[in-house]
Enzyme design. Structure first.
Site, PDB file in Angstrom:
ATOM      1  N   ALA A  92      31.251  17.933 145.362  1.00 28.30           N
ATOM      2  CA  ALA A  92      31.697  19.259 145.804  1.00 28.30           C
ATOM      3  C   ALA A  92      32.878  19.102 146.745  1.00 28.30           C
ATOM      4  O   ALA A  92      32.856  18.286 147.661  1.00 28.30           O
ATOM      5  CB  ALA A  92      30.557  20.001 146.480  1.00 28.30           C
ATOM      6  N   GLU A 132      38.676  30.805 149.195  1.00 29.42           N
ATOM      7  CA  GLU A 132      38.720  30.546 147.748  1.00 29.42           C
ATOM      8  C   GLU A 132      38.715  31.869 147.009  1.00 29.42           C
ATOM      9  O   GLU A 132      38.561  32.934 147.624  1.00 29.42           O
ATOM     10  CB  GLU A 132      37.533  29.668 147.331  1.00 29.42           C
ATOM     11  N   HIS A 134      35.710  26.164 135.436  1.00 27.79           N
ATOM     12  CA  HIS A 134      36.609  26.101 136.597  1.00 27.79           C
ATOM     13  C   HIS A 134      38.036  26.105 136.069  1.00 27.79           C
ATOM     14  O   HIS A 134      38.364  25.344 135.166  1.00 27.79           O
ATOM     15  CB  HIS A 134      36.331  24.839 137.416  1.00 27.79           C
ATOM     16  N   ARG A 159      36.958  33.521 139.666  1.00 30.04           N
ATOM     17  CA  ARG A 159      37.165  32.369 138.797  1.00 30.04           C
ATOM     18  C   ARG A 159      37.176  32.700 137.301  1.00 30.04           C
ATOM     19  O   ARG A 159      37.954  32.134 136.531  1.00 30.04           O
ATOM     20  CB  ARG A 159      36.016  31.396 139.080  1.00 30.04           C
ATOM     21  N   HIS A 201      31.992  24.031 134.400  1.00 31.86           N
ATOM     22  CA  HIS A 201      31.806  23.650 135.810  1.00 31.86           C
ATOM     23  C   HIS A 201      30.410  23.935 136.335  1.00 31.86           C
ATOM     24  O   HIS A 201      29.815  23.111 137.011  1.00 31.86           O
ATOM     25  CB  HIS A 201      32.839  24.424 136.629  1.00 31.86           C
ATOM     26  N   ARG A 259      29.445  33.171 139.430  1.00 33.84           N
ATOM     27  CA  ARG A 259      29.226  32.765 140.822  1.00 33.84           C
ATOM     28  C   ARG A 259      30.492  32.867 141.664  1.00 33.84           C
ATOM     29  O   ARG A 259      31.563  32.416 141.256  1.00 33.84           O
ATOM     30  CB  ARG A 259      28.733  31.317 140.855  1.00 33.84           C
TER      31      ARG A 259
HETATM   32  P1  FAD Z   1      22.819  18.254 141.857  1.00 32.24           P
HETATM   33  O1  FAD Z   1      23.567  18.053 143.107  1.00 32.24           O
HETATM   34  O2  FAD Z   1      23.578  18.137 140.600  1.00 32.24           O
HETATM   35  O3  FAD Z   1      21.620  17.221 141.827  1.00 32.24           O
HETATM   36  C1  FAD Z   1      20.827  17.081 140.694  1.00 32.24           C
HETATM   37  C2  FAD Z   1      19.990  15.839 140.852  1.00 32.24           C
HETATM   38  O4  FAD Z   1      19.005  15.774 139.824  1.00 32.24           O
HETATM   39  C3  FAD Z   1      20.770  14.550 140.748  1.00 32.24           C
HETATM   40  O5  FAD Z   1      20.271  13.689 141.738  1.00 32.24           O
HETATM   41  C4  FAD Z   1      20.402  14.012 139.359  1.00 32.24           C
HETATM   42  O6  FAD Z   1      20.517  12.635 139.225  1.00 32.24           O
HETATM   43  C5  FAD Z   1      18.971  14.469 139.269  1.00 32.24           C
HETATM   44  N1  FAD Z   1      18.432  14.582 137.906  1.00 32.24           N
HETATM   45  C6  FAD Z   1      18.905  15.320 136.872  1.00 32.24           C
HETATM   46  N2  FAD Z   1      18.102  15.186 135.801  1.00 32.24           N
HETATM   47  C7  FAD Z   1      17.103  14.359 136.168  1.00 32.24           C
HETATM   48  C8  FAD Z   1      15.965  13.833 135.506  1.00 32.24           C
HETATM   49  N3  FAD Z   1      15.681  14.092 134.224  1.00 32.24           N
HETATM   50  N4  FAD Z   1      15.150  12.989 136.186  1.00 32.24           N
HETATM   51  C9  FAD Z   1      15.419  12.672 137.486  1.00 32.24           C
HETATM   52  N5  FAD Z   1      16.483  13.141 138.152  1.00 32.24           N
HETATM   53  C10 FAD Z   1      17.301  13.978 137.504  1.00 32.24           C
HETATM   54  N6  FAD Z   1      29.623  24.344 144.919  1.00 32.24           N
HETATM   55  C11 FAD Z   1      29.917  24.882 146.134  1.00 32.24           C
HETATM   56  O7  FAD Z   1      29.163  25.729 146.626  1.00 32.24           O
HETATM   57  N7  FAD Z   1      31.021  24.465 146.801  1.00 32.24           N
HETATM   58  C12 FAD Z   1      31.893  23.535 146.311  1.00 32.24           C
HETATM   59  O8  FAD Z   1      32.852  23.178 146.944  1.00 32.24           O
HETATM   60  C13 FAD Z   1      31.605  22.983 145.035  1.00 32.24           C
HETATM   61  N8  FAD Z   1      32.435  22.071 144.470  1.00 32.24           N
HETATM   62  C14 FAD Z   1      32.085  21.474 143.298  1.00 32.24           C
HETATM   63  C15 FAD Z   1      32.887  20.452 142.777  1.00 32.24           C
HETATM   64  C16 FAD Z   1      32.494  19.783 141.634  1.00 32.24           C
HETATM   65  C17 FAD Z   1      33.365  18.691 141.066  1.00 32.24           C
HETATM   66  C18 FAD Z   1      31.286  20.129 140.989  1.00 32.24           C
HETATM   67  C19 FAD Z   1      30.844  19.406 139.766  1.00 32.24           C
HETATM   68  C20 FAD Z   1      30.507  21.157 141.488  1.00 32.24           C
HETATM   69  C21 FAD Z   1      30.894  21.832 142.637  1.00 32.24           C
HETATM   70  N9  FAD Z   1      30.104  22.862 143.165  1.00 32.24           N
HETATM   71  C22 FAD Z   1      30.430  23.403 144.380  1.00 32.24           C
HETATM   72  C23 FAD Z   1      28.812  23.178 142.575  1.00 32.24           C
HETATM   73  C24 FAD Z   1      27.732  22.462 143.402  1.00 32.24           C
HETATM   74  O9  FAD Z   1      28.194  21.194 143.767  1.00 32.24           O
HETATM   75  C25 FAD Z   1      26.450  22.307 142.616  1.00 32.24           C
HETATM   76  O10 FAD Z   1      26.093  23.495 142.004  1.00 32.24           O
HETATM   77  C26 FAD Z   1      25.331  21.879 143.564  1.00 32.24           C
HETATM   78  O11 FAD Z   1      25.734  20.730 144.256  1.00 32.24           O
HETATM   79  C27 FAD Z   1      24.071  21.646 142.794  1.00 32.24           C
HETATM   80  O12 FAD Z   1      23.145  21.032 143.635  1.00 32.24           O
HETATM   81  P2  FAD Z   1      21.717  20.632 143.047  1.00 32.24           P
HETATM   82  O13 FAD Z   1      21.013  19.942 144.135  1.00 32.24           O
HETATM   83  O14 FAD Z   1      21.117  21.805 142.429  1.00 32.24           O
HETATM   84  O15 FAD Z   1      22.061  19.641 141.845  1.00 32.24           O
HETATM   85  C1  SIN Z   2      36.136  24.045 144.290  1.00 31.02           C
HETATM   86  O1  SIN Z   2      36.315  23.335 145.271  1.00 31.02           O
HETATM   87  O2  SIN Z   2      37.034  24.630 143.683  1.00 31.02           O
HETATM   88  C2  SIN Z   2      34.754  24.217 143.788  1.00 31.02           C
HETATM   89  C3  SIN Z   2      34.096  25.253 144.553  1.00 31.02           C
HETATM   90  C4  SIN Z   2      32.889  25.755 143.838  1.00 31.02           C
HETATM   91  O3  SIN Z   2      32.587  25.357 142.724  1.00 31.02           O
HETATM   92  O4  SIN Z   2      32.230  26.610 144.426  1.00 31.02           O
END
Ligand code: FAD
Ligand code: SIN
Length: 529
Positions: A45, A117, A233, A279, A340, A375
């Site tokens: 992120a 943003e 994205h 977005r 994204h 979102r």
């Molecule tokens: P994740 O952080 O994806 O964690 C999922 C976990 O589950 C991981 O540890 C994975 O290994 C594990 N897992 C998956 N399947 C299995 C399985 N079968 N068995 C065991 N483990 C498993 N959002 C914002 O609000 N602000 C931002 O600035 C932002 N920037 C982003 C930039 C990028 C490049 C990306 C990709 C996303 C961004 N987002 C942002 C979105 C945000 O990062 C995610 O939606 C959020 O981090 C999701 O968190 P989570 O804990 O739900 O999942």
């Molecule tokens: C970004 O930094 O553009 C990602 C932010 C988000 O997915 O919320």
């Protein structure tokens, strides 16, 4: 091997780690994650975490911006909770050691820096340079490691939930190194497995994002909602050496301008907020311009900012672009949209409860209803911490009800089956790319009924093959993920077919208008048993 715990957490992103930390106050926790502990979407992120902290901001404004971006499909109660409980959860992150960037105001007073943003009417995004997620993961993992009653199983992949269509009793988990399948019985299971980006050929997501949690829950009988709302994205680096690298929306928040190859701007023709429109609008505008002009990419221009400011605010983006020969202090950045974020997921109430007893979901794998049809930027990390907290409080109550519970008393006998036949890994890889290509071509930013119908035929054929291979085939992460990707792809296509309107991220040329009368509701799918 079989183990019993109070709480099983699947996933170690912001949702799983936040929940595990708090749930550990109520009992013994097993935290299963399929790669190393920090590998997750969270870790990548960039932009930051949205929350009302500034003097000129208000809860009403954040609620309004969230609803506008979400096409007025957001759940009212969930949005209020998200926004109003956000500041407390941010305070907790800071107390856990997360170092957000700070700046000096004109009077020399140091305070938290706030970014902007798309879709936000105020500066309200806390960030840690352009590596916010990495900083949050670092702090959370370091706190988790101090808890003696949390056991982390890294490089273990959950295969399926243990359930009887009504209640969840834990999960089957594969250790790919030994090939052993563990049965983990739990009083409470939290699904925090993240997103689905790799259903598509091009995505900003790391390899872990294969929709495992959504697919597992669907197979177990949980209600799945709003899977048609896949967020693309607008600004991913277009370069053969770094095809899925995100160029944060914060770059536009700091004045970055979108340009066509001849230097002309175009966003003013699509939305009054121009480059800072929500977005979905920006991604569709870029898609339209690319189709109109036959170009392969558009450009993001930040060269009017001083090199010092660019390097201080976006050190990671600066270095990554430099590594492929682009100096963003002088050159425009070539960009294209990519898959994204999944606004849909396993349907939960505002305490993270799914439709299965004792199964919770949180973070990107869940659908709390806060995002509606699209979102608002940087609301995702906030959603994860706010609802992980509420789920942990609720799980605490459930755990006290099940104090004397023992797995052998109540949990029915389950069997994962025999998986002994060798599988053709090359075929698994081929089918995965085929699935991703179909979804990219037919279920992308702009959809039609005909393309969706075509996609469904391909997707169901791949899903059937994957299920057949899974029935007796040797279990490998690649096969488990293909089965899940195909299942999630089917859910996305079926949901998109059901929504006969264009709202938020679901844009269908055959149904170009918003239909509030028939369609202002979630698209919910449950597996028929
Ligand atoms: P994740 O952080 O994806 O964690 C999922 C976990 O589950 C991981 O540890 C994975 O290994 C594990 N897992 C998956 N399947 C299995 C399985 N079968 N068995 C065991 N483990 C498993 N959002 C914002 O609000 N602000 C931002 O600035 C932002 N920037 C982003 C930039 C990028 C490049 C990306 C990709 C996303 C961004 N987002 C942002 C979105 C945000 O990062 C995610 O939606 C959020 O981090 C999701 O968190 P989570 O804990 O739900 O999942
Ligand atoms: C970004 O930094 O553009 C990602 C932010 C988000 O997915 O919320």
């Amino acid at each position: 091997m079989s183990i019993d715990v109070d709480v099983l957490v699947l996933g170690s992103g912001i949702a799983g780690l936040s929940f595990a930390l708090k749930a550990s106050a109520h009992g013994k926790v097993a935290l299963v994650t399929k790669k190393s502990d920090t590998e997750s979407n969270t870790n990548y992120a960039q932009g930051g975490i949205a929350s009302v902290t500034a003097q000129d901001d208000s809860f009403d404004l954040h609620i309004h911006d969230t609803n506008v971006a979400g096409g007025w499909l957001c759940h009212k109660d969930a949005v209020e909770i998200l926004v109003k409980e956000g500041p407390k959860r941010i305070r907790e992150l800071i107390d856990l050691g997360v170092r957000f960037s700070k700046e000096k105001d004109p009077n020399g007073k140091v305070h938290l820096a706030l970014g902007r943003e798309g879709g936000h009417s105020r500066r309200r995004i806390l960030y840690s340079a352009d590596l916010t997620g990495r900083e949050i993961e670092r702090a959370l993992v370091s706190n988790i490691k101090q808890k003696e009653n949390i056991r982390i199983f890294e490089h273990h992949i959950a295969i399926d939930l243990i359930s009887d269509e009504k209640t969840c009793y834990g999960a089957y988990v594969l250790d790919p190194d030994t090939g052993e399948v563990m049965t983990i019985h739990a009083k409470v299971t939290m699904l925090a497995t993240g997103g689905v980006g790799h259903v598509y050929l091009y995505t900003t997501n790391p390899l872990i994002a294969t929709g495992d949690g959504v697919a597992m829950s669907y197979r177990a009988g949980a209600r799945i909602a709003n899977m048609e709302f896949i967020q693309f994205h607008p600004t991913t680096l277009y370069h053969p050496g770094a095809r899925s690298f995100l160029i944060s929306e914060a770059v536009r928040g700091e004045g970055g301008i979108l340009r066509l190859s001849d230097g002309s701007t175009f966003m003013e023709n699509y939305h009054e907020q121009g480059c800072l429109a929500p977005r979905d609008v920006v991604a569709r505008a870029i898609d339209a311009e690319l189709k109109k002009n036959g170009d392969e990419c558009v450009y993001l221009d930040i060269t009017h900012l001083s090199p010092e400011k660019i390097k201080a605010r976006f050190p990671n983006i600066y270095e990554k672009c430099k590594s492929v020969g682009i100096d963003i202090t002088k050159d425009w950045i070539p960009i294209v949209p990519a898959a994204h974020y999944s606004c849909g997921g396993v349907l939960t109430d505002v305490d993270g409860r799914t439709s299965l007893d004792r199964l919770y979901a949180c973070g990107e794998a869940a659908c709390t209803g806060v995002h509606g049809a699209n979102r608002l930027a940087s609301n995702s990390l906030l959603e994860a911490v706010v609802f992980a907290h509420r789920a942990a409080e609720d799980a605490g109550k459930v755990l006290s009800e099940y104090k004397s519970w023992a797995s052998d008393q109540e949990c029915p006998e389950y069997a994962i089956g025999n998986h002994t036949e060798p599988i053709d890994l090359e075929l698994v890889k081929e089918l995965t790319v085929k699935l991703q290509t179909v979804m990219w071509k037919y279920v992308g930013i702009v959809r039609t009924d005909e393309r969706l119908a075509k996609a469904l035929t391909h997707v169901q054929s791949i899903l059937n093959t994957a299920e057949d291979m899974y029935k007796h085939g040797q279990l490998t992460p690649e096969l488990i993920e293909l089965r899940n990707l195909a299942q999630v792809a089917e859910l996305i296509v079926l949901s998109a077919m059901e929504r006969k309107e264009s709202r938020g991220l679901n844009y269908n040329l055959d149904h170009p208008d918003i239909d509030d009368k028939l369609c202002k509701k979630d698209t919910v799918i449950v597996k028929p048993f």
